[in-house]
Design an enzyme around this catalytic site. Structure first.
Site, PDB file in Angstrom:
ATOM      1  N   SER A 164       0.861  -1.174   0.000  1.00 28.57           N
ATOM      2  CA  SER A 164       0.000   0.000   0.000  1.00 28.57           C
ATOM      3  C   SER A 164       0.902   1.230   0.000  1.00 28.57           C
ATOM      4  O   SER A 164       1.714   1.407   0.908  1.00 28.57           O
ATOM      5  CB  SER A 164      -0.885  -0.029   1.248  1.00 28.57           C
ATOM      6  OG  SER A 164      -1.664   1.137   1.325  1.00 28.57           O
ATOM      7  N   LYS A 204      -0.958  -0.869  -4.471  1.00 27.99           N
ATOM      8  CA  LYS A 204      -2.194  -0.136  -4.143  1.00 27.99           C
ATOM      9  C   LYS A 204      -1.805   1.304  -3.875  1.00 27.99           C
ATOM     10  O   LYS A 204      -0.932   1.579  -3.049  1.00 27.99           O
ATOM     11  CB  LYS A 204      -2.851  -0.772  -2.915  1.00 27.99           C
ATOM     12  CG  LYS A 204      -3.837   0.122  -2.172  1.00 27.99           C
ATOM     13  CD  LYS A 204      -4.672  -0.695  -1.191  1.00 27.99           C
ATOM     14  CE  LYS A 204      -4.875   0.002   0.143  1.00 27.99           C
ATOM     15  NZ  LYS A 204      -5.720  -0.797   1.069  1.00 27.99           N
ATOM     16  N   LEU A 205      -2.463   2.214  -4.595  1.00 27.35           N
ATOM     17  CA  LEU A 205      -2.194   3.647  -4.410  1.00 27.35           C
ATOM     18  C   LEU A 205      -3.297   4.256  -3.578  1.00 27.35           C
ATOM     19  O   LEU A 205      -4.481   4.071  -3.874  1.00 27.35           O
ATOM     20  CB  LEU A 205      -2.168   4.372  -5.760  1.00 27.35           C
ATOM     21  CG  LEU A 205      -1.126   3.946  -6.771  1.00 27.35           C
ATOM     22  CD1 LEU A 205      -1.368   4.707  -8.089  1.00 27.35           C
ATOM     23  CD2 LEU A 205       0.289   4.233  -6.240  1.00 27.35           C
ATOM     24  N   LYS A 206      -2.920   5.004  -2.563  1.00 26.25           N
ATOM     25  CA  LYS A 206      -3.904   5.810  -1.865  1.00 26.25           C
ATOM     26  C   LYS A 206      -4.241   6.994  -2.775  1.00 26.25           C
ATOM     27  O   LYS A 206      -3.341   7.567  -3.413  1.00 26.25           O
ATOM     28  CB  LYS A 206      -3.320   6.308  -0.541  1.00 26.25           C
ATOM     29  CG  LYS A 206      -3.103   5.198   0.478  1.00 26.25           C
ATOM     30  CD  LYS A 206      -4.421   4.648   0.973  1.00 26.25           C
ATOM     31  CE  LYS A 206      -4.219   3.700   2.152  1.00 26.25           C
ATOM     32  NZ  LYS A 206      -5.498   3.136   2.624  1.00 26.25           N
ATOM     33  N   ASP A 238      -7.178   3.119  -3.327  1.00 21.96           N
ATOM     34  CA  ASP A 238      -7.963   3.150  -2.082  1.00 21.96           C
ATOM     35  C   ASP A 238      -8.197   4.605  -1.694  1.00 21.96           C
ATOM     36  O   ASP A 238      -7.257   5.368  -1.489  1.00 21.96           O
ATOM     37  CB  ASP A 238      -7.188   2.430  -0.971  1.00 21.96           C
ATOM     38  CG  ASP A 238      -7.991   2.308   0.322  1.00 21.96           C
ATOM     39  OD1 ASP A 238      -9.165   2.744   0.358  1.00 21.96           O
ATOM     40  OD2 ASP A 238      -7.429   1.771   1.305  1.00 21.96           O
ATOM     41  N   ASN A 245     -10.326   5.583   0.963  1.00 17.43           N
ATOM     42  CA  ASN A 245     -10.711   5.766   2.372  1.00 17.43           C
ATOM     43  C   ASN A 245     -11.833   6.797   2.540  1.00 17.43           C
ATOM     44  O   ASN A 245     -11.715   7.756   3.307  1.00 17.43           O
ATOM     45  CB  ASN A 245      -9.493   6.161   3.233  1.00 17.43           C
ATOM     46  CG  ASN A 245      -8.514   5.014   3.426  1.00 17.43           C
ATOM     47  OD1 ASN A 245      -7.427   5.026   2.857  1.00 17.43           O
ATOM     48  ND2 ASN A 245      -8.901   4.002   4.187  1.00 17.43           N
ATOM     49  N   GLU A 268     -11.154   0.899  -3.986  1.00 13.90           N
ATOM     50  CA  GLU A 268     -11.521   0.547  -2.607  1.00 13.90           C
ATOM     51  C   GLU A 268     -12.160   1.733  -1.897  1.00 13.90           C
ATOM     52  O   GLU A 268     -11.618   2.838  -1.901  1.00 13.90           O
ATOM     53  CB  GLU A 268     -10.247   0.108  -1.885  1.00 13.90           C
ATOM     54  CG  GLU A 268     -10.431  -0.383  -0.456  1.00 13.90           C
ATOM     55  CD  GLU A 268      -9.099  -0.848   0.154  1.00 13.90           C
ATOM     56  OE1 GLU A 268      -8.113  -1.068  -0.601  1.00 13.90           O
ATOM     57  OE2 GLU A 268      -9.032  -0.985   1.384  1.00 13.90           O
ATOM     58  N   ASP A 285     -14.102  -1.679   2.173  1.00 15.98           N
ATOM     59  CA  ASP A 285     -13.240  -1.912   3.336  1.00 15.98           C
ATOM     60  C   ASP A 285     -14.012  -1.437   4.571  1.00 15.98           C
ATOM     61  O   ASP A 285     -14.694  -2.232   5.232  1.00 15.98           O
ATOM     62  CB  ASP A 285     -11.915  -1.141   3.123  1.00 15.98           C
ATOM     63  CG  ASP A 285     -11.000  -1.114   4.335  1.00 15.98           C
ATOM     64  OD1 ASP A 285     -11.356  -1.666   5.379  1.00 15.98           O
ATOM     65  OD2 ASP A 285      -9.892  -0.519   4.255  1.00 15.98           O
ATOM     66  N   LYS A 318     -10.513  -7.386   7.006  1.00 13.20           N
ATOM     67  CA  LYS A 318      -9.556  -7.081   8.074  1.00 13.20           C
ATOM     68  C   LYS A 318     -10.157  -7.598   9.377  1.00 13.20           C
ATOM     69  O   LYS A 318     -11.221  -7.127   9.785  1.00 13.20           O
ATOM     70  CB  LYS A 318      -9.358  -5.565   8.225  1.00 13.20           C
ATOM     71  CG  LYS A 318      -8.643  -4.881   7.088  1.00 13.20           C
ATOM     72  CD  LYS A 318      -8.601  -3.376   7.335  1.00 13.20           C
ATOM     73  CE  LYS A 318      -7.912  -2.661   6.181  1.00 13.20           C
ATOM     74  NZ  LYS A 318      -8.134  -1.198   6.246  1.00 13.20           N
ATOM     75  N   GLY A 371      -4.809  -4.683   5.606  1.00 12.29           N
ATOM     76  CA  GLY A 371      -3.786  -4.517   6.644  1.00 12.29           C
ATOM     77  C   GLY A 371      -3.992  -3.233   7.415  1.00 12.29           C
ATOM     78  O   GLY A 371      -4.649  -2.301   6.933  1.00 12.29           O
TER      79      GLY A 371
END
Ligand code: SMG
Ligand code: MG
Length: 368
Positions: free
Chosen positions: A135, A161-163, A189, A191, A214, A239, A263, A291
């Site tokens: 990540s 995985k790129l934020k 992702d 968030n 995500e 997530d 998770k 994670g």
């Protein structure tokens, strides 16, 4: 199982580089390990809450209080408890999935060590090595992101995985896809950083052949995720929204996601995590193991979970050195882009007391 001792072991573990997401920056883990001793066996569970309540409502100072005053007293009062009963025993306390997971994991670890069985075998895991994904946090510039991605690919990671966040998305993903070529697995992702009004903007990500997007929207926006999913070609993965097997079943039924990130901390334990795996498998929904920048304690347990057959996408399970100069257990290392699932009793690893001492770990004994 009658508990001989229960304690909380708390320490701060610095990260090798700050990790930035759409909700904040973090430069250390504030870890609480739940340590139980029962019938001569030790059990360890990791609380994965953040220092601040930004990923979810839980945060470490509050976790310590809830563990000490609400969760562990129930365990002590119950006396004889199996890991399978911990979830029910703690259910009257609302919320606190991460703290509950740490408790259940510690009891489960002790139970398995006492009977010389591994968590992997207990959960029904079959694979011996897990493809490691990494990540990649947000950086100030695209150039810095590209340098980080280059480094991780050189290490052997099997998936990037790129934020992302508004203002750091399409251009960033375009640059990374261009750099790594069409064959490297890539996902993003957010968030929860977007709203449904961003649907047309997010649809521009379709051109980059991403494995998934995500958690683009708020965690309680299942209906809007379903509406967004209809406007994108890229599969949506949830997530934060998936807090239980029931939530997973609802999200799938509504068409809010085509893939699920599991998770254990977010869902209250490894046994609920396995139920989510089963619900998803029954619906043909692929899952992967997320994670929370775990130390070796949580990482070992996550590897056991990730070895179940429904975990068909690479995990957010990287080597210890991606986050920590020195892990509290033996470090997990990459071999050909994979991590090896521990096979010893329980989670198969224990914290090194010397490392805990060097970190200035503070122990709080929990008594009835
Ligand atoms: O353990 O490598 C890891 C972290 C993976 O990006 C990761 N986790 O939303 O999936 C997520 C984040 C949550 C933690 S951010 C502090
Ligand atoms: Mg996520």
């Amino acid at each position: 199982m009658k508990f001989d001792a229960i304690e909380l072991v708390r320490f701060s573990l610095p990260l090798v580089t700050p990790f930035r997401t759409s909700f904040g920056v973090q430069d250390a883990r504030d870890v609480i390990l739940v340590h139980v001793q029962v019938g001569g066996a030790d059990g360890w569970g990791e609380n994965v809450a953040g220092i601040e309540p930004l990923y979810s409502a839980e945060f470490t100072d509050a976790s310590q209080l809830v563990l000490r005053d609400h969760l562990l007293p129930r365990l002590l009062a119950a006396g004889d408890v199996t890991a399978a009963e911990v979830g029910h025993l703690l259910a009257p306390v609302k919320g606190w999935a991460m703290a509950k997971c740490a408790v259940e994991a510690a009891v489960l670890d002790a139970e398995l060590r006492a009977t010389d069985r591994s968590l992997q075998v207990h959960l029904g895991g079959t694979r011996h090595r897990i493809p490691a994904g990494v990540s990649v946090g947000l950086f100030e510039t695209i150039a810095e992101t590209l340098a980080a991605v280059d480094g991780y690919l050189a290490d052997g990671y099997r998936r990037i995985k790129l934020k992302i966040e508004p203002g750091r998305d399409v251009e960033l993903v375009a640059a990374v896809r261009e750099r790594i070529g069409p064959d490297v697995l890539l996902q993003v992702d957010a968030n929860c950083a977007y709203s449904l009004g961003d649907a047309r903007h997010l649809a521009r990500l379709d051109q980059f052949d991403l494995l998934l997007i995500e958690q683009p929207l708020d965690e309680d926006d299942l209906r809007q995720h379903a509406a967004l999913a209809r406007q994108l070609r890229t599969p949506l993965c949830l997530d934060e929204s998936i807090t239980s097997a029931r939530a997973a079943a609802d999200a799938i039924a509504l068409g809010a996601c085509a893939i699920v990130n599991i998770k254990p901390g977010r869902v209250g334990g490894f046994l609920e995590a396995r139920r989510i795996h089963d619900v998803c498998a029954a619906n043909g929904v692929p899952v992967w193991c997320g994670g929370m920048l775990e130390t070796g304690i949580g990482r070992a347990a996550n590897l056991a979970l990730a070895s179940l057959p429904g975990f068909t996408l690479p995990a957010d399970l990287s080597a210890s050195d991606r986050y920590f100069r020195r892990d509290v257990t033996e470090p997990f290392v990459l071999a050909d882009g994979h991590l090896t699932v521990p096979t010893g009793p329980g989670i198969g690893v224990t914290p090194n007391p010397e490392v805990l001492r060097a970190l200035g770990a503070v122990t709080e004994a929990i008594t009835a």
